[in-house]
Write an enzyme that holds these catalytic residues in place. Sequence first.
Site, short mmCIF file in Angstrom:
data_model
loop_
_atom_site.label_atom_id
_atom_site.label_comp_id
_atom_site.label_asym_id
_atom_site.label_seq_id
_atom_site.Cartn_x
_atom_site.Cartn_y
_atom_site.Cartn_z
N THR A 1 0.84 -1.20 0.00
CA THR A 1 0.00 0.00 0.00
C THR A 1 0.87 1.25 0.00
O THR A 1 2.00 1.23 0.52
CB THR A 1 -0.90 0.05 1.24
OG1 THR A 1 -0.11 0.38 2.40
CG2 THR A 1 -1.61 -1.27 1.46
N ASP A 2 0.37 2.33 -0.59
CA ASP A 2 1.05 3.59 -0.42
C ASP A 2 0.97 3.98 1.06
O ASP A 2 0.13 3.46 1.81
CB ASP A 2 0.43 4.67 -1.31
CG ASP A 2 1.44 5.75 -1.69
OD1 ASP A 2 2.46 5.89 -0.99
OD2 ASP A 2 1.21 6.46 -2.68
N CYS A 3 1.83 4.88 1.47
CA CYS A 3 2.02 5.11 2.90
C CYS A 3 0.82 5.77 3.57
O CYS A 3 0.44 6.88 3.20
CB CYS A 3 3.30 5.92 3.10
SG CYS A 3 4.76 4.99 2.58
N ALA B 1 -2.16 4.83 3.26
CA ALA B 1 -3.34 4.82 2.38
C ALA B 1 -4.51 4.10 3.04
O ALA B 1 -5.67 4.48 2.85
CB ALA B 1 -3.00 4.17 1.05
#
Length: 398
Positions: free
Chosen positions: A322-324, A326
Amino acid sequence: VILRLTLYSLEDMVSYRISMFMVSFIRSVSSIRRLRFLSVANLLEIIAIFEKINDTMRRIISICVALCATTFLFAQSYPYQNPDLDPQARAEDLLKRLTLDQKVALMNYRSPAIPELGIRAYNWWNEALHGSARNGLATVFPQAVGMAASWNDGLLQQVYDVASTEQRIKFNMARREGEATQYRGLTVWTPNINIFRDPRWGRGQETYGEDPFLTTAMGRAAVNGLQGDTDLKYDKLHACLKHFAVHSGPEYERHVFNAENISWRDLYETYLFAFERLVKTTDVKEVMCAYNAYEGLPCCGSDKLLIKILREQWGYQGLVVTDCWAVADFYREGHHNIFPNDPVASTALSVRSGADLECGNSFPALVEAVKSGKLPESEIDRAVVRLLKARFELGEMD
């Protein structure tokens, strides 16, 4: 040698020191990872020494030696410790020895050490956008959009080969000094293959421009340069395609923006073009899901993107990160907030939709998600096997 010297010393040891000796003896011998063999002569020598010690002491020491021998045999009995097995088999064996709490802990980008199983701490967040980044002295190359202007994908692959060599060196140095902290690991979240369509984005310099074909060519060079020859025993580095998908600003809207009403043609010919071709033509190991939503669901909770398209249509076998933070957008007010104040439901959706690793701090709620029946533990197992396999492929676990 330790057994022999210790037993010799017992001849002169008085009784009241035996108990303290037993503790130190077990600790010192148990700290050794491998016991190769004892020759017949060694064993006869030890037996002769035993005969000089009274029966009580001999019984105590025999128990001590047996416990230590058991420790050695136990430490060497795990298939996952055998570097000759393939990474998938090693990962599956190690998974069986983990508790639920340990599995969930390993799904965080700051994966903790589990000393009893020989797992060291590892930080998955590392950058190499235009050189080994945030990691001391390194060769700095132009920004990605500048390198794309060269129209020279062969040169770009050489650039990323240099970056990955420096990153691998820095990892080796860090491990010799202690631990490889953030930005000193082997999993780099590069390249950014989003399409620079909106000049308000603010991060367009990270991309290879507005053309899907050029982005594909440059992205392929970046992946191959970073990962090197993945047919060797260990991978050099692991690259990551980001941000999946339909992510190109504006930056300030990324936590609330919902990409919808996108035609099939625009979706596949613009936003997914490079992702599909790089998944199919390289051995890229990671894909990062984006902050924004797609057709009403955050990308890190979209089974259409992460399962139906990425895995089922394209055959992707790697891991999804996952993006940070997110996943926190799933339950935070002022963000996507599809599960208000409910990290348990949010993390369950993300993992069920195909996420394996979180950059953030929401995934600890997965323990409760499993215990409450919102997520089967088999979904956790699926993710953890992918993570362990990647670490074995890099040689990081050996």
